[in-house]
Design a protein around this motif. Structure first.
Motif, mmCIF file in Angstrom:
data_model
loop_
_atom_site.group_PDB
_atom_site.id
_atom_site.type_symbol
_atom_site.label_atom_id
_atom_site.label_comp_id
_atom_site.label_asym_id
_atom_site.label_seq_id
_atom_site.Cartn_x
_atom_site.Cartn_y
_atom_site.Cartn_z
ATOM 1 N N GLN A 1 10.125 38.355 -30.663
ATOM 2 C CA GLN A 1 11.111 38.112 -29.617
ATOM 3 C C GLN A 1 10.426 37.806 -28.293
ATOM 4 O O GLN A 1 9.278 38.232 -28.069
ATOM 5 N N PRO A 2 11.095 37.096 -27.413
ATOM 6 C CA PRO A 2 10.529 36.869 -26.072
ATOM 7 C C PRO A 2 10.158 38.193 -25.413
ATOM 8 O O PRO A 2 10.906 39.174 -25.512
ATOM 9 N N GLY A 3 8.980 38.193 -24.793
ATOM 10 C CA GLY A 3 8.471 39.420 -24.189
ATOM 11 C C GLY A 3 7.599 40.237 -25.108
ATOM 12 O O GLY A 3 6.951 41.189 -24.658
ATOM 13 N N GLY A 4 7.570 39.883 -26.369
ATOM 14 C CA GLY A 4 6.779 40.621 -27.338
ATOM 15 C C GLY A 4 5.310 40.239 -27.334
ATOM 16 O O GLY A 4 4.864 39.411 -26.524
ATOM 17 N N SER A 5 4.582 40.852 -28.270
ATOM 18 C CA SER A 5 3.134 40.638 -28.348
ATOM 19 C C SER A 5 2.706 40.336 -29.774
ATOM 20 O O SER A 5 3.357 40.767 -30.728
ATOM 21 N N LEU A 6 1.617 39.610 -29.882
ATOM 22 C CA LEU A 6 0.961 39.357 -31.156
ATOM 23 C C LEU A 6 -0.534 39.315 -30.917
ATOM 24 O O LEU A 6 -0.990 38.957 -29.824
ATOM 25 N N ARG A 7 -1.280 39.650 -31.957
ATOM 26 C CA ARG A 7 -2.738 39.519 -31.894
ATOM 27 C C ARG A 7 -3.181 38.621 -33.033
ATOM 28 O O ARG A 7 -3.000 38.961 -34.205
ATOM 29 N N LEU A 8 -3.747 37.494 -32.674
ATOM 30 C CA LEU A 8 -4.255 36.562 -33.666
ATOM 31 C C LEU A 8 -5.722 36.851 -33.966
ATOM 32 O O LEU A 8 -6.470 37.266 -33.075
ATOM 33 N N SER A 9 -6.100 36.594 -35.199
ATOM 34 C CA SER A 9 -7.495 36.739 -35.614
ATOM 35 C C SER A 9 -7.959 35.446 -36.257
ATOM 36 O O SER A 9 -7.166 34.709 -36.848
ATOM 37 N N CYS A 10 -9.249 35.195 -36.169
ATOM 38 C CA CYS A 10 -9.833 34.005 -36.778
ATOM 39 C C CYS A 10 -11.175 34.392 -37.379
ATOM 40 O O CYS A 10 -12.107 34.745 -36.650
ATOM 41 N N ALA A 11 -11.249 34.314 -38.691
ATOM 42 C CA ALA A 11 -12.501 34.583 -39.387
ATOM 43 C C ALA A 11 -13.267 33.274 -39.531
ATOM 44 O O ALA A 11 -12.746 32.299 -40.071
ATOM 45 N N ALA A 12 -14.488 33.267 -39.036
ATOM 46 C CA ALA A 12 -15.310 32.056 -39.073
ATOM 47 C C ALA A 12 -16.427 32.197 -40.095
ATOM 48 O O ALA A 12 -16.909 33.305 -40.366
ATOM 49 N N SER A 13 -16.850 31.084 -40.665
ATOM 50 C CA SER A 13 -17.978 31.069 -41.584
ATOM 51 C C SER A 13 -18.637 29.707 -41.525
ATOM 52 O O SER A 13 -18.083 28.754 -40.960
ATOM 53 N N GLY A 14 -19.851 29.616 -42.090
ATOM 54 C CA GLY A 14 -20.546 28.342 -42.146
ATOM 55 C C GLY A 14 -21.139 27.890 -40.830
ATOM 56 O O GLY A 14 -21.461 26.716 -40.662
ATOM 57 N N MET A 15 -21.314 28.799 -39.910
ATOM 58 C CA MET A 15 -21.894 28.478 -38.610
ATOM 59 C C MET A 15 -22.502 29.745 -38.037
ATOM 60 O O MET A 15 -22.213 30.841 -38.486
ATOM 61 N N ILE A 16 -23.370 29.550 -37.053
ATOM 62 C CA ILE A 16 -23.947 30.712 -36.371
ATOM 63 C C ILE A 16 -22.985 31.076 -35.259
ATOM 64 O O ILE A 16 -23.115 30.610 -34.110
ATOM 65 N N PHE A 17 -22.009 31.886 -35.611
ATOM 66 C CA PHE A 17 -20.887 32.199 -34.744
ATOM 67 C C PHE A 17 -21.350 32.721 -33.387
ATOM 68 O O PHE A 17 -20.824 32.296 -32.350
ATOM 69 N N ARG A 18 -22.322 33.592 -33.393
ATOM 70 C CA ARG A 18 -22.699 34.264 -32.146
ATOM 71 C C ARG A 18 -23.341 33.304 -31.138
ATOM 72 O O ARG A 18 -23.501 33.657 -29.974
ATOM 73 N N LEU A 19 -23.700 32.119 -31.576
ATOM 74 C CA LEU A 19 -24.336 31.140 -30.689
ATOM 75 C C LEU A 19 -23.368 30.068 -30.198
ATOM 76 O O LEU A 19 -23.789 29.113 -29.544
ATOM 77 N N ARG A 20 -22.087 30.232 -30.537
ATOM 78 C CA ARG A 20 -21.115 29.191 -30.226
ATOM 79 C C ARG A 20 -20.075 29.636 -29.221
ATOM 80 O O ARG A 20 -19.531 30.735 -29.321
ATOM 81 N N ASP A 21 -19.805 28.752 -28.251
ATOM 82 C CA ASP A 21 -18.610 28.915 -27.434
ATOM 83 C C ASP A 21 -17.417 28.654 -28.340
ATOM 84 O O ASP A 21 -17.386 27.659 -29.068
ATOM 85 N N MET A 22 -16.443 29.550 -28.278
ATOM 86 C CA MET A 22 -15.308 29.445 -29.186
ATOM 87 C C MET A 22 -14.016 29.330 -28.411
ATOM 88 O O MET A 22 -13.946 29.672 -27.217
ATOM 89 N N ALA A 23 -12.967 28.878 -29.083
ATOM 90 C CA ALA A 23 -11.705 28.651 -28.388
ATOM 91 C C ALA A 23 -10.512 28.763 -29.327
ATOM 92 O O ALA A 23 -10.659 28.653 -30.548
ATOM 93 N N TRP A 24 -9.385 28.993 -28.729
ATOM 94 C CA TRP A 24 -8.102 28.909 -29.406
ATOM 95 C C TRP A 24 -7.372 27.673 -28.898
ATOM 96 O O TRP A 24 -7.376 27.392 -27.687
ATOM 97 N N TYR A 25 -6.729 26.990 -29.825
ATOM 98 C CA TYR A 25 -5.935 25.820 -29.528
ATOM 99 C C TYR A 25 -4.539 26.040 -30.115
ATOM 100 O O TYR A 25 -4.351 26.886 -30.986
ATOM 101 N N ARG A 26 -3.570 25.247 -29.679
ATOM 102 C CA ARG A 26 -2.249 25.318 -30.280
ATOM 103 C C ARG A 26 -1.618 23.931 -30.302
ATOM 104 O O ARG A 26 -1.958 23.073 -29.504
ATOM 105 N N GLN A 27 -0.708 23.791 -31.243
ATOM 106 C CA GLN A 27 -0.002 22.523 -31.376
ATOM 107 C C GLN A 27 1.448 22.824 -31.697
ATOM 108 O O GLN A 27 1.761 23.409 -32.734
#
Length: 114
Positions: free
Chosen positions: A13-39
């Motif tokens: 509902q409007p005003g509510g909260s969610l927490r998104l997660s993203c599991a990454a693989s196949g890359m050196i995650f700790r060396l990458r600038d990361m981002a969230w996008y939406r469409q």
């Protein structure tokens, strides 16, 4: 090849909260600038938030003060805490590298509606 699996979306509902997660693989995650996008339906993919390994974060004006991006390099996971959600936040959310983004995952659907 990098792979991303997003989760945590849903109907809220409007005003509510969610927490998104993203599991990454196949890359050196700790060396990458990361981002969230939406469409949103009929719209272009847009940058929502980014987290830089050198420190600092970027937020789109539309989410500033409501969303928080974070990461756990040990779990190779990127997070997006979304508070005070609005109907205009409804979209499919994706994570990826901040630069040279490719190999897009399926995303996770966020629907904000009463």
């Amino acid at each position: 090849q990098a792979q991303f699996v997003e989760s945590g979306g849903g109907l809220v509902q409007p005003g509510g909260s969610l927490r998104l997660s993203c599991a990454a693989s196949g890359m050196i995650f700790r060396l990458r600038d990361m981002a969230w996008y939406r469409q949103a339906p009929g719209g272009q993919r847009e940058l929502v938030a980014a987290l830089f390994i050198g420190g600092g974060a970027y937020y789109a004006d539309s989410v500033k003060g409501r969303f928080t991006i974070s990461r756990d390099d040990h779990k190779v996971t990127l997070y997006l805490q979304m508070n005070s959600l609005k109907s205009e936040d409804s979209a499919v959310y994706f994570c990826n590298r901040r630069y040279n983004a490719d190999s897009w995952g399926q995303g996770t659907q966020v629907t904000v509606s009463s």
